[in-house]
Design a protein around this motif. Structure first.
Motif, PDB file in Angstrom:
ATOM      1  N   GLU A  68      37.058  38.877  35.669  1.00  0.00           N
ATOM      2  CA  GLU A  68      35.613  38.934  35.496  1.00  0.00           C
ATOM      3  C   GLU A  68      35.227  38.773  34.034  1.00  0.00           C
ATOM      4  N   ARG A  69      35.990  39.412  33.161  1.00  0.00           N
ATOM      5  CA  ARG A  69      35.698  39.298  31.739  1.00  0.00           C
ATOM      6  C   ARG A  69      35.837  37.852  31.265  1.00  0.00           C
ATOM      7  N   MET A  70      36.847  37.142  31.781  1.00  0.00           N
ATOM      8  CA  MET A  70      37.040  35.737  31.424  1.00  0.00           C
ATOM      9  C   MET A  70      35.839  34.906  31.856  1.00  0.00           C
ATOM     10  N   VAL A  71      35.346  35.148  33.062  1.00  0.00           N
ATOM     11  CA  VAL A  71      34.199  34.377  33.553  1.00  0.00           C
ATOM     12  C   VAL A  71      32.963  34.673  32.712  1.00  0.00           C
ATOM     13  N   LEU A  72      32.761  35.931  32.369  1.00  0.00           N
ATOM     14  CA  LEU A  72      31.598  36.294  31.556  1.00  0.00           C
ATOM     15  C   LEU A  72      31.677  35.651  30.172  1.00  0.00           C
ATOM     16  N   ARG A  73      32.845  35.721  29.552  1.00  0.00           N
ATOM     17  CA  ARG A  73      32.985  35.119  28.219  1.00  0.00           C
ATOM     18  C   ARG A  73      32.702  33.623  28.258  1.00  0.00           C
ATOM     19  N   ALA A  74      33.180  32.959  29.296  1.00  0.00           N
ATOM     20  CA  ALA A  74      33.027  31.506  29.380  1.00  0.00           C
ATOM     21  C   ALA A  74      31.579  31.095  29.657  1.00  0.00           C
ATOM     22  N   ASN A  75      30.781  31.980  30.246  1.00  0.00           N
ATOM     23  CA  ASN A  75      29.456  31.569  30.714  1.00  0.00           C
ATOM     24  C   ASN A  75      28.306  32.414  30.180  1.00  0.00           C
ATOM     25  N   ALA A  76      28.585  33.380  29.308  1.00  0.00           N
ATOM     26  CA  ALA A  76      27.523  34.274  28.827  1.00  0.00           C
ATOM     27  C   ALA A  76      26.413  33.519  28.113  1.00  0.00           C
ATOM     28  N   GLU A  77      26.774  32.550  27.297  1.00  0.00           N
ATOM     29  CA  GLU A  77      25.745  31.792  26.573  1.00  0.00           C
ATOM     30  C   GLU A  77      24.830  31.058  27.552  1.00  0.00           C
ATOM     31  N   PHE A 166      25.139  43.565  38.247  1.00  0.00           N
ATOM     32  CA  PHE A 166      25.876  44.430  39.182  1.00  0.00           C
ATOM     33  C   PHE A 166      27.289  43.860  39.247  1.00  0.00           C
ATOM     34  N   LEU A 167      28.145  44.381  38.382  1.00  0.00           N
ATOM     35  CA  LEU A 167      29.435  43.758  38.114  1.00  0.00           C
ATOM     36  C   LEU A 167      30.574  44.548  38.754  1.00  0.00           C
ATOM     37  N   GLY A 168      31.807  44.076  38.531  1.00  0.00           N
ATOM     38  CA  GLY A 168      32.982  44.809  38.963  1.00  0.00           C
ATOM     39  C   GLY A 168      33.279  44.721  40.444  1.00  0.00           C
ATOM     40  N   SER A 169      32.593  43.844  41.171  1.00  0.00           N
ATOM     41  CA  SER A 169      32.728  43.723  42.628  1.00  0.00           C
ATOM     42  C   SER A 169      32.424  45.034  43.345  1.00  0.00           C
ATOM     43  N   THR A 170      31.566  45.853  42.734  1.00  0.00           N
ATOM     44  CA  THR A 170      31.148  47.093  43.387  1.00  0.00           C
ATOM     45  C   THR A 170      30.424  46.804  44.696  1.00  0.00           C
ATOM     46  N   LEU A 171      29.804  45.636  44.806  1.00  0.00           N
ATOM     47  CA  LEU A 171      29.153  45.258  46.056  1.00  0.00           C
ATOM     48  C   LEU A 171      30.135  45.319  47.221  1.00  0.00           C
ATOM     49  N   LEU A 199      25.657  38.921  39.590  1.00  0.00           N
ATOM     50  CA  LEU A 199      26.523  39.648  40.507  1.00  0.00           C
ATOM     51  C   LEU A 199      27.975  39.227  40.288  1.00  0.00           C
ATOM     52  N   GLY A 200      28.881  40.212  40.189  1.00  0.00           N
ATOM     53  CA  GLY A 200      30.307  39.936  40.081  1.00  0.00           C
ATOM     54  C   GLY A 200      30.994  40.290  41.385  1.00  0.00           C
ATOM     55  N   VAL A 201      31.761  39.349  41.969  1.00  0.00           N
ATOM     56  CA  VAL A 201      32.411  39.592  43.259  1.00  0.00           C
ATOM     57  C   VAL A 201      33.847  39.084  43.225  1.00  0.00           C
ATOM     58  N   ASP A 202      34.732  39.850  43.844  1.00  0.00           N
ATOM     59  CA  ASP A 202      36.120  39.449  44.000  1.00  0.00           C
ATOM     60  C   ASP A 202      36.222  38.506  45.191  1.00  0.00           C
ATOM     61  N   LEU A 203      37.091  37.489  45.079  1.00  0.00           N
ATOM     62  CA  LEU A 203      37.161  36.447  46.097  1.00  0.00           C
ATOM     63  C   LEU A 203      38.379  36.606  46.996  1.00  0.00           C
ATOM     64  N   VAL A 204      38.282  36.090  48.207  1.00  0.00           N
ATOM     65  CA  VAL A 204      39.416  36.056  49.120  1.00  0.00           C
ATOM     66  C   VAL A 204      40.512  35.196  48.504  1.00  0.00           C
ATOM     67  N   LYS A 205      41.737  35.693  48.560  1.00  0.00           N
ATOM     68  CA  LYS A 205      42.875  34.977  47.971  1.00  0.00           C
ATOM     69  C   LYS A 205      44.145  35.411  48.680  1.00  0.00           C
ATOM     70  N   ASP A 206      45.286  35.057  48.126  1.00  0.00           N
ATOM     71  CA  ASP A 206      46.576  35.429  48.696  1.00  0.00           C
ATOM     72  C   ASP A 206      46.643  36.942  48.895  1.00  0.00           C
ATOM     73  N   GLU A 320      40.242  30.804  40.369  1.00  0.00           N
ATOM     74  CA  GLU A 320      39.292  31.126  41.433  1.00  0.00           C
ATOM     75  C   GLU A 320      39.619  32.457  42.110  1.00  0.00           C
ATOM     76  N   ARG A 321      39.890  33.441  41.259  1.00  0.00           N
ATOM     77  CA  ARG A 321      40.146  34.790  41.749  1.00  0.00           C
ATOM     78  C   ARG A 321      38.864  35.593  41.859  1.00  0.00           C
ATOM     79  N   PHE A 322      37.918  35.334  40.951  1.00  0.00           N
ATOM     80  CA  PHE A 322      36.732  36.176  40.811  1.00  0.00           C
ATOM     81  C   PHE A 322      35.537  35.276  40.492  1.00  0.00           C
ATOM     82  N   ALA A 323      34.370  35.661  41.002  1.00  0.00           N
ATOM     83  CA  ALA A 323      33.157  34.876  40.760  1.00  0.00           C
ATOM     84  C   ALA A 323      32.078  35.745  40.130  1.00  0.00           C
ATOM     85  N   VAL A 324      31.311  35.137  39.244  1.00  0.00           N
ATOM     86  CA  VAL A 324      30.071  35.718  38.736  1.00  0.00           C
ATOM     87  C   VAL A 324      28.970  34.750  39.129  1.00  0.00           C
TER      88      VAL A 324
END
Length: 330
Positions: A68-77, A166-171, A199-206, A320-324
């Protein structure tokens, strides 16, 4: 509830002094008399539980926080550019560790005036606000002690547009009915022009990767899970023996969610005098302590649409582990 000013921030208390005791008793009475037995994960987070969870987020198996932190850093701007938010609201803010990524981007964009964290833990709010007030002296910080499941407590629209994070996949800790109710209440609260949801959500994966994240090799997650029983013993005078249970992490394929459970190692009885409850556990019986739903875009987007949001942007890490995602009131 009374307000107070501490340093360069204010704290509004919207939780009654006996809120936690009443809520815990209600959850235990309802959940432990069900079949199967369940408890909501919010009771993990006493001081020791919060410390253990912080350790979990730094474990090599626990990819969620890093991704999640990686996605935020890449897209915060880009998020700052798209929202031009005057107020950043954070639900379940905790230590606000990831918040600085958004604060930096919104500050650099020249729009941010106010940060409004909301959490049930007053001590966590004050510690985070003190640190952020020192780092962002020009920022107005208005913290609110509240339970977002029952009281969203969003700041008014005087500093709109508001970006609710609403981050951390708390949803994922909410079941589908709870998610629908929560998203519906949030949509009703976002009425000012330009308001948005991040919104931060964890994705279906292995499943093997997810199982490792919830059952680490060092046993920290097991200790975290069993600490819930210590909370019950302290708060309700119960006589749970944590050693009588094993930690289990289960992938529920049908509902596409991880579940944490405590499995009885032997048949035994537990007493909770505060509630005049006597509970019988059979050997191998599970007490479910957490659900953590994993999401797919094609399933989550209709949930957002049903609640009155339009999904505008969807960002993931390279694996593609986590989405914001950024959603706007429709």
């Amino acid at each position: 509830m009374p307000n107070s000013t501490t340093g360069d921030f204010t704290v509004e208390r919207r939780i009654a002094a006996d809120h936690f005791g009443r809520a815990l008793r209600a959850d235990v009475q309802a959940g432990l008399t069900e079949n199967p037995k369940t408890l909501p994960p919010k009771w993990f987070y006493d001081a020791r539980g919060s410390m253990l969870f912080d350790r979990i987020t730094r474990l090599p198996e626990y990819y969620l926080t890093r991704a999640e932190r990686m996605v935020l850093r890449a897209n915060a701007e880009r998020i700052a550019e798209l929202t031009a938010a005057h107020t950043l609201v954070e639900l379940g803010s905790g230590s606000s560790a990831k918040t600085r990524i958004l604060l930096d981007a919104l500050t650099a964009g020249g729009t941010l005036r106010r940060y409004a964290p909301l959490d049930v833990s007053e001590s966590a709010l004050i510690a985070a606000a003190e640190s952020l007030a020192a780092a962002y002296p020009a920022l107005r910080i208005t913290a609110t002690v509240a339970d977002f499941e029952t009281d969203l407590a969003l700041p008014d629209a005087s500093d709109a547009p508001r970006l609710v994070a609403f981050l951390g996949s708390t949803l994922g800790n909410l079941d589908p009915e709870q998610r629908a109710a929560f998203l519906g209440r949030l949509r009703q609260a976002l009425t000012a022009p330009g308001d948005a949801l991040l919104l931060g959500v964890d994705l279906v994966k292995d499943p093997a990767r997810m199982l490792r994240a919830y059952d680490d090799g060092q046993g920290v997650t097991a200790e975290f899970n069993k600490n819930l029983l210590t909370v019950l013993n302290r708060e309700l005078d119960s006589d749970f023996d944590p050693g009588a249970f094993d930690h289990r992490a289960i992938w529920n394929e049908e509902d596409e969610r991880m579940e944490m459970r405590l499995r009885a190692r032997l048949t035994h009885t537990v007493k909770i005098p505060t509630l005049d409850l006597t509970l019988d556990f059979l050997r191998g019986e599970d007490l479910r302590t957490e659900i953590s739903s994993k999401f797919r875009r094609e399933a989550l987007e209709p949930e957002l649409t049903q609640a009155g949001f339009t999904l505008e942007h969807w960002w993931t890490d390279q694996q593609e582990r986590f989405a914001v995602l950024l959603a706007l009131p429709a």
